[in-house]
Design an enzyme around this catalytic site. Structure first.
Site, PDB file in Angstrom:
ATOM      1  N   LYS A   1       0.831  -1.208   0.000  1.00  0.00           N
ATOM      2  CA  LYS A   1       0.000   0.000   0.000  1.00  0.00           C
ATOM      3  C   LYS A   1       0.864   1.257   0.000  1.00  0.00           C
ATOM      4  O   LYS A   1       0.564   2.239  -0.682  1.00  0.00           O
ATOM      5  CB  LYS A   1      -0.956  -0.022   1.204  1.00  0.00           C
ATOM      6  CG  LYS A   1      -2.074  -1.072   1.054  1.00  0.00           C
ATOM      7  CD  LYS A   1      -2.807  -1.378   2.366  1.00  0.00           C
ATOM      8  CE  LYS A   1      -3.785  -2.539   2.175  1.00  0.00           C
ATOM      9  NZ  LYS A   1      -4.410  -2.999   3.431  1.00  0.00           N
TER      10      LYS A   1
ATOM     11  N   GLN B   1      -3.950  -1.648   9.709  1.00  0.00           N
ATOM     12  CA  GLN B   1      -3.924  -2.950   9.038  1.00  0.00           C
ATOM     13  C   GLN B   1      -4.601  -4.002   9.903  1.00  0.00           C
ATOM     14  O   GLN B   1      -4.277  -4.171  11.071  1.00  0.00           O
ATOM     15  CB  GLN B   1      -2.473  -3.362   8.713  1.00  0.00           C
ATOM     16  CG  GLN B   1      -2.362  -4.678   7.954  1.00  0.00           C
ATOM     17  CD  GLN B   1      -2.997  -4.634   6.568  1.00  0.00           C
ATOM     18  OE1 GLN B   1      -2.890  -3.639   5.845  1.00  0.00           O
ATOM     19  NE2 GLN B   1      -3.687  -5.699   6.195  1.00  0.00           N
TER      20      GLN B   1
ATOM     21  N   ASP C   1     -10.193   3.792   4.759  1.00  0.00           N
ATOM     22  CA  ASP C   1     -10.321   2.345   4.571  1.00  0.00           C
ATOM     23  C   ASP C   1     -11.744   1.883   4.914  1.00  0.00           C
ATOM     24  O   ASP C   1     -12.064   0.705   4.785  1.00  0.00           O
ATOM     25  CB  ASP C   1      -9.292   1.630   5.453  1.00  0.00           C
ATOM     26  CG  ASP C   1      -8.968   0.226   4.972  1.00  0.00           C
ATOM     27  OD1 ASP C   1      -9.050  -0.024   3.745  1.00  0.00           O
ATOM     28  OD2 ASP C   1      -8.635  -0.636   5.816  1.00  0.00           O
TER      29      ASP C   1
END
Lengths: 280, 280
Positions: A54, A98, A121
């Protein structure tokens, strides 16, 4: 093999190119580069790889990244405090924690420490409800990426029966809500579902989001179904038995190269959205 | 007629009696009566009746009520300001905005002005996400009431196929999420669903939440299905054709006397929950 492939790679590259243009425009107008903060807790090698990927893609798109790495024994309070700091930092426009975090951490509490305006996200409760209610807001990256892929391949959703296998808060549940907002009839299936193969055979669109290699078999599918494999298991294997399924499906995503690139592309696009909103 | 009735009246009375005991205990301990603020906008007679009914039941349960009535031409800003005032008022423990509001008002904005700790009708985005994620929090009153009814009648949900007809943010959507949290396989059906009768025939549990009189017919049902009618249409008629359905179902809620009393009971119970949390 009868199925056509739904490939995310090129489409994702286009999305990233557009995000890069917008990032450049922000840089020119405000002298500020959009910045995505990534938070990695613990030393799971797969998670580390995802985060690095990413960051690399961010860099190529002209998006800066702030990397926060915390030890495996981090507490919920420590993680929440770190994320709060990023939420308050005007130089950070988007925050990615994450998933998964080590077991001692309350992941929900950590997600909720993300400022809703930086939730690029799409993991907070507010983002989830916005997806469910068809309101504007950040999409969970994988479900949002899946929707873009289905749109790009002109998959008809209105009135179609979509079966989502899996019900996690950042994958299965929001995927179902986005499909429902597109007027699909949506069924949530999961580990307690009785006679899953029979149910899946009624689906026009199947979203596999279980995290079990080769779980969905070819004879579970209605001929002509559209199959989206959101799984990514050890050895680059999806949740769908690709060889079997591609004999029956009309459209299918490969693993890798299907959903994965779309997830990252949407994350970057939403980071630029966030930076635009915060700078503008 | 073969179906047994799932009657909410007695169960709701029990819930209200318990809430009343807890309200009394709060009064004795803190000298404060739990207080539910009701907000009614416009002059829809059915809405006025609902609000009055909720106030009467509150009174019987020893819960005070604060009645706010606003004219039909109220703007979103005016309503939001009024609800914010109630959210900040320490004498108000729970807030109910009667649905629906006049068309010119952004109902979502009004709901979101309710302090999450006072959202005893379970209408905010945070309450919705908490239901979806199986977290503690206020349940939307009707879906939460339905779940209590299903529990009281020992309806097995794990692995059962539940079809929810309707997808409104305060009824169908949260009902499906609560059923999913109870490990049912959940299908959301709606106006765009193709061949609804055939789909409903696969359901072990049917939740009718469409707002159309006698919409669900007897021959749509699997013999032995459990049928919950959350509709309440003109002339005291539900969304399910009761006479036909009761020939086929195993358990069915009457209208009135099924879901309705449970909705109010849960609202009152949650008002006392809120008061306990705010006073304790």
């Amino acid at each position: 093999m009868t199925a056509d492939l739904m490939i995310g790679t090129d489409l994702a590259a286009e999305m990233v190119a557009k995000a890069a243009e917008r990032a450049k425009a922000l840089q020119e107008k405000y002298g500020v580069q959009p910045c995505l903060a990534t938070v990695l807790v613990g030393d799971d090698p797969a998670s580390a790889t995802y985060v690095r990927m990413k960051q690399n893609r961010s860099k190529k798109a002209g998006i800066g990244s702030r990397s926060v790495v915390m030890p495996a024994e981090t507490t919920t309070d420590e993680l929440v405090a770190e994320i709060r700091k990023l939420s308050e930092d005007p130089e950070v426009h988007g925050i990615l924690l994450q998933h998964p975090v080590p077991a001692q951490i309350d992941e929900r509490a950590a997600f909720e420490a993300i400022d809703p305006g930086k939730d690029v996200d799409g993991v907070t409760m507010l983002s989830f409800a916005a997806m469910a209610f068809g309101d504007p807001g950040f999409r969970s990256a994988t479900p949002g990426g899946i929707m873009r892929l289905l749109e790009a391949y002109d998959v008809p959703l209105e009135g179609a029966h979509a079966v989502v296998i899996g019900r996690s808060p950042i994958l299965g549940k929001p995927a179902g809500m986005l499909l429902l907002a597109s007027n699909a009839t949506v069924t949530y299936a999961h580990s307690r579902t009785r006679d899953l193969p029979e149910l899946v055979r009624t689906a026009d669109v199947v979203i596999a989001a279980v995290g079990k290699a080769n779980f969905v078999r070819g004879d579970w599918l209605k001929p002509g179904a559209v199959v989206v494999d959101a799984g990514y298991n050890e050895g680059n294997v999806g949740d769908v038995h690709f060889e079997e399924a591609s004999q029956v499906a009309r459209l299918i995503t490969p693993v890798p190269g299907g959903v994965g690139p779309m997830t990252i592309a949407l994350l970057l696009e939403q980071t630029v959205d966030a930076a635009e909103a915060q700078l503008g």
